[in-house]
Enzyme design. Structure first.
Site, short mmCIF file in Angstrom:
data_model
loop_
_atom_site.label_atom_id
_atom_site.label_comp_id
_atom_site.label_asym_id
_atom_site.label_seq_id
_atom_site.Cartn_x
_atom_site.Cartn_y
_atom_site.Cartn_z
N LYS A 268 -4.17 78.97 77.15
CA LYS A 268 -5.41 79.44 77.79
C LYS A 268 -5.07 80.16 79.09
O LYS A 268 -4.45 79.59 79.99
CB LYS A 268 -6.35 78.25 78.08
CG LYS A 268 -7.58 78.62 78.92
CD LYS A 268 -8.51 77.41 79.12
CE LYS A 268 -9.64 77.75 80.11
NZ LYS A 268 -10.51 76.59 80.38
N ASP A 273 -11.73 80.64 86.87
CA ASP A 273 -12.90 80.16 86.14
C ASP A 273 -14.02 79.79 87.11
O ASP A 273 -14.06 78.67 87.62
CB ASP A 273 -12.52 78.95 85.27
CG ASP A 273 -13.70 78.43 84.47
OD1 ASP A 273 -14.74 79.13 84.40
OD2 ASP A 273 -13.58 77.33 83.88
N LYS A 280 -20.05 77.17 88.43
CA LYS A 280 -19.54 75.87 88.87
C LYS A 280 -20.00 75.57 90.30
O LYS A 280 -20.28 76.50 91.06
CB LYS A 280 -18.00 75.91 88.88
CG LYS A 280 -17.37 75.79 87.51
CD LYS A 280 -15.86 75.68 87.63
CE LYS A 280 -15.19 75.62 86.27
NZ LYS A 280 -15.54 74.42 85.48
N ARG A 354 -12.54 77.56 75.13
CA ARG A 354 -12.54 77.46 73.67
C ARG A 354 -12.92 78.77 73.02
O ARG A 354 -12.52 79.05 71.89
CB ARG A 354 -13.46 76.30 73.23
CG ARG A 354 -14.90 76.49 73.60
CD ARG A 354 -15.69 75.18 73.56
NE ARG A 354 -15.42 74.34 74.73
CZ ARG A 354 -15.96 73.14 74.93
NH1 ARG A 354 -16.78 72.62 74.04
NH2 ARG A 354 -15.66 72.45 76.01
N1 BES Z 1 -11.54 75.05 83.13
C1 BES Z 1 -12.55 74.08 82.90
C2 BES Z 1 -11.99 72.67 82.69
C3 BES Z 1 -11.27 72.07 83.88
C4 BES Z 1 -11.94 71.15 84.68
C5 BES Z 1 -9.97 72.35 84.13
C6 BES Z 1 -11.28 70.57 85.73
C7 BES Z 1 -9.31 71.77 85.18
C8 BES Z 1 -9.96 70.86 85.99
C9 BES Z 1 -13.33 74.45 81.64
O1 BES Z 1 -13.45 75.80 81.39
C10 BES Z 1 -14.71 73.91 81.79
O2 BES Z 1 -15.40 74.37 82.67
N2 BES Z 1 -15.09 72.96 80.94
C11 BES Z 1 -16.39 72.38 81.00
C12 BES Z 1 -16.91 72.34 79.60
C13 BES Z 1 -18.36 71.94 79.50
C14 BES Z 1 -19.24 73.02 80.12
C15 BES Z 1 -18.72 71.73 78.05
C16 BES Z 1 -16.24 70.98 81.56
O3 BES Z 1 -15.27 70.31 81.26
O4 BES Z 1 -17.09 70.59 82.36
ZN ZN Z 2 -11.98 77.00 82.13
MN MN Z 3 -15.06 76.69 82.43
#
Ligand code: BES
Ligand code: ZN
Ligand code: MN
Length: 500
Positions: A268, A273, A280, A354
């Site tokens: 990835k 992000d 976020k 994903r």
């Molecule tokens: N990049 C994040 C996941 C992440 C969180 C990586 C903390 C490193 C540290 C990912 O893209 C994300 O935002 N995932 C969401 C998914 C949800 C919206 C279904 C998450 O885990 O909150």
């Molecule tokens: Zn992410």
């Molecule tokens: Mn994300």
């Protein structure tokens, strides 16, 4: 820095500091008794008074008397042999290196490969100690002014002492492997540590291409136009919120015959992000520059594999994009058509990893890979489940997962399996498309994997969620605050097994 294998009697070596590892309950080894004479009985006094018991993490720095060739001796407590192992040896080495470089000592000799570990070969011990040294010497100082006073010095000359009866050739080969592996780890750390303003998808692509050129790895980039032509609808959907162009980075290392099926690694590569329209929160958003930790891991791995000349074929694929909110960004409720033809309802634009992986997983199918492993900072949920001590692993083939778990134990980059039972797939059923990109709060790491599985059905596949492991939040010996390069060591260990 020069790291070399040395042979000879430990106490006859001229060095600013000789580091001797001591096991708990083995305070009276012949070497230590002899050492005592060289330091005028200071060792015996320290052990008798229990100042030094060789408990794990304990140290004793002695300034040598006239009968000793080295200027100082650092005794390093290693705890009990039973609980030490190769990981303990690597960590203890990093610990000692940090202790000495904090004291401005840049050259020393380690008698650690001589430590008795009955289960491990000389090569394994040399590799562990050399990794411990090299990882402790890593810093990210690109944006620090040159005159900024540093706390610790960089290493100059470090020797690894092996026993008289041991094979110098075996130790030299292990040292070379450690150098290749840690070069891959440090390359990955540099990529993760690069700030988001510098680290565009294009930057990541250029870093990958120049690394590949140096090692004779074939490199190919698919740009926005080509991605559009081929139908990478999920990946382009994420990219459309950013001003910066996306790239699919494809590296091919050939270490075996042309007809040998490759192992494919997918990483990835979200260079930042922000979450997109599903923005976020501000707190710790800076850390989301690490969201290409999976990309860094697979690039570092192919780099190490090429340097080690592993006799396998390897493909590394990285979908590189930035996830930003903007007037052109995808919205919650949008439906994307992926490269596979499957449609995806985007319920949360922050579940972008994903989406880009879906297309990358479809793409690698073209290589008819024997195995596909994807590595991704995919879910916050894996941090809730496992903390910052292990990555989660799931997949569609128990044998592959077993091999990865073993590689995790050996390399010290721990993996832990989560179930991927078909029941979980119900959570990502969509009313309007073939699948949706979120499965709710319950089992978030597993439903993310269940989503990926829909695009990885044609081959043997495993998914490693490194969200809790790609970034070190405080810093420790062998691992300063920042990018960890997690994934390189476990993947190289796995690939060495495949090569056998
Ligand atoms: N990049 C994040 C996941 C992440 C969180 C990586 C903390 C490193 C540290 C990912 O893209 C994300 O935002 N995932 C969401 C998914 C949800 C919206 C279904 C998450 O885990 O909150
Ligand atoms: Zn992410
Ligand atoms: Mn994300």
């Amino acid at each position: 820095m020069k790291l070399m294998i040395k042979k000879g009697a430990a106490l006859k070596q001229k060095t600013p500091c000789l580091i001797i590892g001591v096991l708990e309950g083995k305070l009276k080894e012949p070497l230590l008794q002899e050492l005592d004479k060289g330091v005028d009985g200071a060792y015996t006094r320290a052990t008798r008074s229990k100042e030094f018991t060789a408990e794990k993490g304990q140290t004793l720095l002695l300034h040598a008397g006239k009968n000793l060739a080295s200027e100082r001796v650092l005794l390093l407590g290693l705890g009990k042999e039973k609980s030490l192992g190769l990981n303990g040896l690597r960590q203890a080495t990093s610990f000692a290196v940090k202790l000495l470089t904090d004291k401005q000592l840049d050259s020393f000799l380690l008698a650690l490969p001589q430590i008795a570990l009955k289960k491990n070969s000389l090569a394994e011990k040399v590799q562990a100690v050399a990794e411990g040294v090299l990882l402790a010497d890593y810093r990210y100082e690109r944006y620090l002014s040159a005159d900024r006073p540093g706390k610790s010095v960089a290493l100059d000359r470090v020797g690894l002492l092996i026993g008289d009866k041991e094979s110098k050739a075996e130790a030299d080969a292990a040292l070379q492997n450690a150098e290749a592996i840690t070069a891959g780890v440090c390359f990955a750390r540099d990529l993760v540590n690069a700030p988001g303003n510098e680290k565009s998808p294009e930057f990541l692509a250029m870093q990958a291409v120049s690394m590949a050129e140096q090692l004779g790895i074939k490199a190919k980039l698919l740009d926005r136009k080509e991605l559009k032509r081929q139908g990478f609808g999920a990946m382009l959907g994420v990219a459309q919120g950013s001003e910066r162009d996306p790239y699919l980075i494809v590296l091919e290392y050939r270490g075996s015959t042309e007809d040998a099926k490759p192992v494919a690694l997918v990483g990835k590569g979200v260079t930042f992000d922000a979450g997109g329209i599903s923005l976020k929160p501000a707190d710790k958003m800076d850390e989301m520059k690490m969201d290409m930790g999976g990309a860094a891991a697979v690039l570092g791995t192919i780099m190490a594999a090429a340097q080690m000349k592993l006799p396998i074929n390897l493909v590394a694929v990285v979908p590189a994009v930035e996830n930003m909110p903007s007037g052109t960004a995808i919205r919650p409720g949008d439906i994307l058509t992926s490269l596979s033809g499957k449609t995806i309802e985007v319920l949360n634009t922050d579940a972008e990893g994903r989406l880009i992986l879906a297309d990358a997983l479809t793409y690698v199918g073209r290589y008819q890979p024997r195995v596909v492993i994807d590595v991704a900072t995919l879910t916050g949920a894996v941090i809730i489940g496992l903390g910052h001590h292990a990555a989660g692993v799931m997949g569609n083939h128990d044998g592959l997962i077993r091999q990865l778990l073993k590689a995790g134990e050996r390399s010290g980059e721990k993996l832990w399996q989560l179930p991927l039972w078909e029941e979980y797939a119900a959570q990502i059923k969509s009313d309007f498309a073939d699948v949706k990109n979120t499965g709710g709060r319950a089992a978030g790491t597993i439903t993310a994997a269940a989503f990926l599985q829909k695009f990885a059905d044609d081959y043997t596949w495993a998914h490693i969620d490194i969200a809790g492991m790609a970034w070190e939040g405080s810093g420790k010996a062998g691992q300063p605050k920042g990018g960890t390069g997690f994934g390189v060591r476990v993947l190289v260990d796995y690939l060495r097994g495949v090569a056998k």
